[in-house]
Design an enzyme around this catalytic site. Structure first.
Site, PDB file in Angstrom:
ATOM      1  N   ASP A 159       3.092  72.442 -16.684  1.00  0.00           N
ATOM      2  CA  ASP A 159       3.163  73.310 -15.502  1.00  0.00           C
ATOM      3  C   ASP A 159       1.901  72.984 -14.420  1.00  0.00           C
ATOM      4  OD1 ASP A 159       5.244  75.058 -16.680  1.00  0.00           O
ATOM      5  OD2 ASP A 159       3.679  75.265 -17.919  1.00  0.00           O
ATOM      6  N   HIS A 187       3.906  80.178 -20.448  1.00  0.00           N
ATOM      7  CA  HIS A 187       4.767  78.997 -19.960  1.00  0.00           C
ATOM      8  C   HIS A 187       6.301  79.610 -19.788  1.00  0.00           C
ATOM      9  CE1 HIS A 187       6.829  75.377 -19.976  1.00  0.00           C
ATOM     10  NE2 HIS A 187       7.409  75.629 -20.930  1.00  0.00           N
TER      11      HIS A 187
HETATM   12  P1  NAX Z   1      15.088  68.394 -29.174  1.00  0.00           P
HETATM   13  O1  NAX Z   1      16.356  69.296 -29.687  1.00  0.00           O
HETATM   14  O2  NAX Z   1      15.736  67.290 -28.494  1.00  0.00           O
HETATM   15  O3  NAX Z   1      14.327  68.082 -30.578  1.00  0.00           O
HETATM   16  C1  NAX Z   1      13.774  69.241 -31.293  1.00  0.00           C
HETATM   17  C2  NAX Z   1      13.944  68.679 -32.829  1.00  0.00           C
HETATM   18  O4  NAX Z   1      13.178  69.478 -33.442  1.00  0.00           O
HETATM   19  C3  NAX Z   1      15.203  68.302 -33.187  1.00  0.00           C
HETATM   20  O5  NAX Z   1      14.986  67.027 -33.616  1.00  0.00           O
HETATM   21  C4  NAX Z   1      15.145  69.089 -34.604  1.00  0.00           C
HETATM   22  O6  NAX Z   1      15.821  68.694 -35.733  1.00  0.00           O
HETATM   23  C5  NAX Z   1      13.607  69.501 -34.738  1.00  0.00           C
HETATM   24  N1  NAX Z   1      13.350  70.759 -35.510  1.00  0.00           N
HETATM   25  C6  NAX Z   1      14.165  71.732 -35.394  1.00  0.00           C
HETATM   26  N2  NAX Z   1      13.458  72.620 -36.296  1.00  0.00           N
HETATM   27  C7  NAX Z   1      12.645  72.181 -37.113  1.00  0.00           C
HETATM   28  C8  NAX Z   1      11.876  72.440 -37.883  1.00  0.00           C
HETATM   29  N3  NAX Z   1      11.924  73.529 -38.625  1.00  0.00           N
HETATM   30  N4  NAX Z   1      10.778  71.536 -38.436  1.00  0.00           N
HETATM   31  C9  NAX Z   1      10.963  70.168 -37.938  1.00  0.00           C
HETATM   32  N5  NAX Z   1      11.685  69.826 -37.250  1.00  0.00           N
HETATM   33  C10 NAX Z   1      12.353  70.757 -36.481  1.00  0.00           C
HETATM   34  O7  NAX Z   1      14.166  69.285 -28.196  1.00  0.00           O
HETATM   35  P2  NAX Z   1      13.074  68.744 -27.251  1.00  0.00           P
HETATM   36  O8  NAX Z   1      13.692  68.426 -25.889  1.00  0.00           O
HETATM   37  O9  NAX Z   1      12.169  67.534 -27.973  1.00  0.00           O
HETATM   38  O10 NAX Z   1      12.337  69.901 -27.211  1.00  0.00           O
HETATM   39  C11 NAX Z   1      11.611  70.493 -28.319  1.00  0.00           C
HETATM   40  C12 NAX Z   1      10.823  71.762 -27.740  1.00  0.00           C
HETATM   41  O11 NAX Z   1      10.078  71.712 -26.677  1.00  0.00           O
HETATM   42  C13 NAX Z   1      11.917  73.023 -27.224  1.00  0.00           C
HETATM   43  O12 NAX Z   1      11.772  74.358 -28.021  1.00  0.00           O
HETATM   44  C14 NAX Z   1      11.592  73.169 -25.879  1.00  0.00           C
HETATM   45  O13 NAX Z   1      12.278  74.220 -25.371  1.00  0.00           O
HETATM   46  C15 NAX Z   1      10.248  72.835 -26.031  1.00  0.00           C
HETATM   47  N6  NAX Z   1       9.741  72.596 -24.336  1.00  0.00           N
HETATM   48  C16 NAX Z   1       8.466  73.081 -23.997  1.00  0.00           C
HETATM   49  C17 NAX Z   1       7.928  72.671 -22.850  1.00  0.00           C
HETATM   50  C18 NAX Z   1       6.485  73.028 -22.594  1.00  0.00           C
HETATM   51  O14 NAX Z   1       5.950  72.766 -21.499  1.00  0.00           O
HETATM   52  N7  NAX Z   1       5.842  73.963 -23.373  1.00  0.00           N
HETATM   53  C19 NAX Z   1       8.523  71.752 -21.873  1.00  0.00           C
HETATM   54  C20 NAX Z   1       9.676  71.005 -22.486  1.00  0.00           C
HETATM   55  C21 NAX Z   1      10.583  71.645 -23.530  1.00  0.00           C
HETATM   56  O15 NAX Z   1      11.376  72.385 -22.800  1.00  0.00           O
END
Ligand code: NAX
Length: 327
Positions: A159, A187
Site C-alpha cells: 500500500d 490493510h
Molecule cells: P495463491 O492462491 O496463489 O497461493 C496461496 C497458496 O497458499 C496456495 O498454493 C495454497 O495451496 C497455499 N496454502 C493454503 N493454505 C495453506 C496452509 N494452511 N499452509 C500452507 N500453505 C497454504 O494466493 P496468492 O496470490 O499467493 O496470495 C496469498 C495471500 O496473500 C492471499 O491471502 C491474498 O489475499 C494475500 N495478499 C495480501 C496482500 C497484502 O498486501 N497484504 C496483497 C496481495 C494479496 O492479495
C-alpha cells in the site's frame, strides 16, 4: 562460512511466492553476503507444484541459496527459522472483500501460531501477508506467546509503495524523489494513505498537489488498488505483493535511509490513541534489525477520523475471531 539465515515461507507454491522466492534466493532480503536456506510449506495437494518451484530454484544456481526444504509439515518448516513469511491463505476473488475470508483464513493462523510457539526461534521476524493480514497477525500473536510480540508484523508496504507511485504520477515526479509517505491502519479499504508529511525533492507534497485530490482521489485510489488489480487481472496482486514483502523485510533488517520512513503494520504501543496490541500500520524507522514507531506526528482531524474508523474495523475483526485467540 557464514551460517545461512533460515527463511520459512508458507503458501510457497502460490502466485506471490512464484515472484518472491527467487528474489530471496538472490539475496534481496538479507543482502549480497548472506547465504539463505528456504523452508517452503504447502498443503499436501500442492506438494507436486512446490517440487516444480524447487526445480526452478535449483536451475537458477543461486550462489547464496544454501538449501531448499519442501514440506507439508509446519513443524519441519518453522523449526528454528530466522524469519517467517506467512503468505499461504485463500486469496480474495472478484467481488470479495477481505472480511469474507476472515474466519477461514483465521483458522490457518491459529494453528500455525501454536506450532510456531512450540518450535520457533523466539526472536524470529514474522511478516503476515495472507488476508486479512492485520487480523491474521493478531491471531498468530495470541497463539504464539513465546515469540517476541514486537516481531509479529503484517504487510502494508505494498500500500505504501502504491501511494508513492500515485503521488509521483500526479506530481510528475520520480518515485525516488518522494519521502515520508504514511499508510495508517488496516490493510483494507479503510486504510488511510496520508501525504501530510510527504516530501517531493524536499518540498512539502501538500504544496504541490491539492487537498481536494489528496482527500477525494488519492486515498480511495490507493485503498481500492487491490480490487482494481483483481478486476484487471482476474486474480489478486502477485508480483507487486512479492516486491512489498521483500521491501518490508529488507528495510526491517537492513534499515531505513536517513530522513525517511516506511509503513509497517506492527503491534500498537498506544501511539495516536490506537489500542495497544492491535496490529496497525504506522510510519516506522528501522535500524539494526529493530523498528521504531514514529509517534510524534501532528495528525489532522480529517486523517484522525479515518484512523479511528480503521481501528474500529480492526476491533470488529478481532471480535469476529475471538474464539481463535487463546494460546
Ligand atoms: P495463491 O492462491 O496463489 O497461493 C496461496 C497458496 O497458499 C496456495 O498454493 C495454497 O495451496 C497455499 N496454502 C493454503 N493454505 C495453506 C496452509 N494452511 N499452509 C500452507 N500453505 C497454504 O494466493 P496468492 O496470490 O499467493 O496470495 C496469498 C495471500 O496473500 C492471499 O491471502 C491474498 O489475499 C494475500 N495478499 C495480501 C496482500 C497484502 O498486501 N497484504 C496483497 C496481495 C494479496 O492479495
Amino acid at each position: 562460512m557464514t551460517q545461512p539465515k533460515r527463511v520459512a515461507v508458507t503458501g510457497a507454491a502460490g502466485q506471490i511466492c512464484y515472484s518472491m522466492l527467487f528474489r530471496i534466493a538472490a539475496g534481496e532480503i538479507y543482502g549480497p553476503d548472506q547465504p539463505v536456506s528456504l523452508h517452503l510449506l504447502e498443503i499436501t495437494p500442492a506438494l507436486g507444484l512446490l517440487e516444480a518451484v524447487k526445480m526452478e530454484l535449483d536451475d537458477c544456481a543461486f550462489p547464496l541459496l544454501h538449501d531448499v526444504v519442501c514440506t507439508d509439515d509446519p513443524t519441519v518448516a518453522l523449526t528454528k527459522v530466522d524469519c517467517v513469511l506467512f503468505v499461504g491463505a485463500k486469496p480474495r476473488g472478484p467481488g470479495m472483500e477481505r472480511s469474507d475470508l476472515i474466519t477461514d483464513n483465521g483458522k490457518i493462523f491459529s494453528s500455525l501460531g501454536k506450532i510456531l510457539n512450540e518450535v520457533g526461534n523466539p526472536d524470529c521476524k514474522v511478516c503476515v501477508v495472507g488476508n486479512p493480514a492485520n487480523t491474521n497477525a493478531y491471531i498468530l500473536k495470541a497463539n504464539a506467546p513465546n515469540i517476541n510480540p514486537r516481531n509479529i508484523t503484517a504487510l502494508t508496504r505494498l500500500d505504501h509503495n502504491r501511494a508513492i507511485s500515485q503521488l509521483a504520477s500526479k506530481a510528475g515526479a520520480k518515485v525516488s524523489e518522494i519521502n515520508q509517505m504514511v499508510i495508517w491502519g488496516n490493510h483494507s479499504t479503510t486504510q488511510v494513505p496520508d501525504i501530510s508529511y510527504a516530501t517531493i525533492n524536499g518540498k512539502a507534497a501538500s504544496d504541490l498537489v491539492s487537498e481536494e485530490w489528496a482527500q477525494n482521489e488519492f486515498i480511495p485510489t490507493v485503498a481500492k488498488r487491490g480490487a482494481a488489480v483483481i478486476d484487471a487481472r482476474g486474480s489478486s496482486s502477485a508480483a507487486s505483493a512479492a516486491n512489498g514483502v521483500i521491501d518490508h523485510m529488507a528495510t526491517w533488517i537492513q534499515g531505513t535511509p536517513d530522513g525517511d520512513w516506511v509503513s509497517m503494520a506492527v503491534p500498537s504501543d498506544g501511539s495516536y490513541g490506537i489500542d495497544e496490541g492491535l496490529i496497525y500500520s504506522f510510519p516506522v524507522q528501522c535500524k539494526d534489525g529493530e523498528y521504531t514507531i514514529i509517534n510524534d506526528l501532528d495528525v489532522s482531524d480529517f486523517i484522525k477520523e479515518k484512523m479511528m474508523a480503521s481501528q474500529q474495523e480492526l476491533r470488529d475483526e478481532r471480535d469476529t475471531v475471538a474464539s481463535l485467540l487463546s494460546a
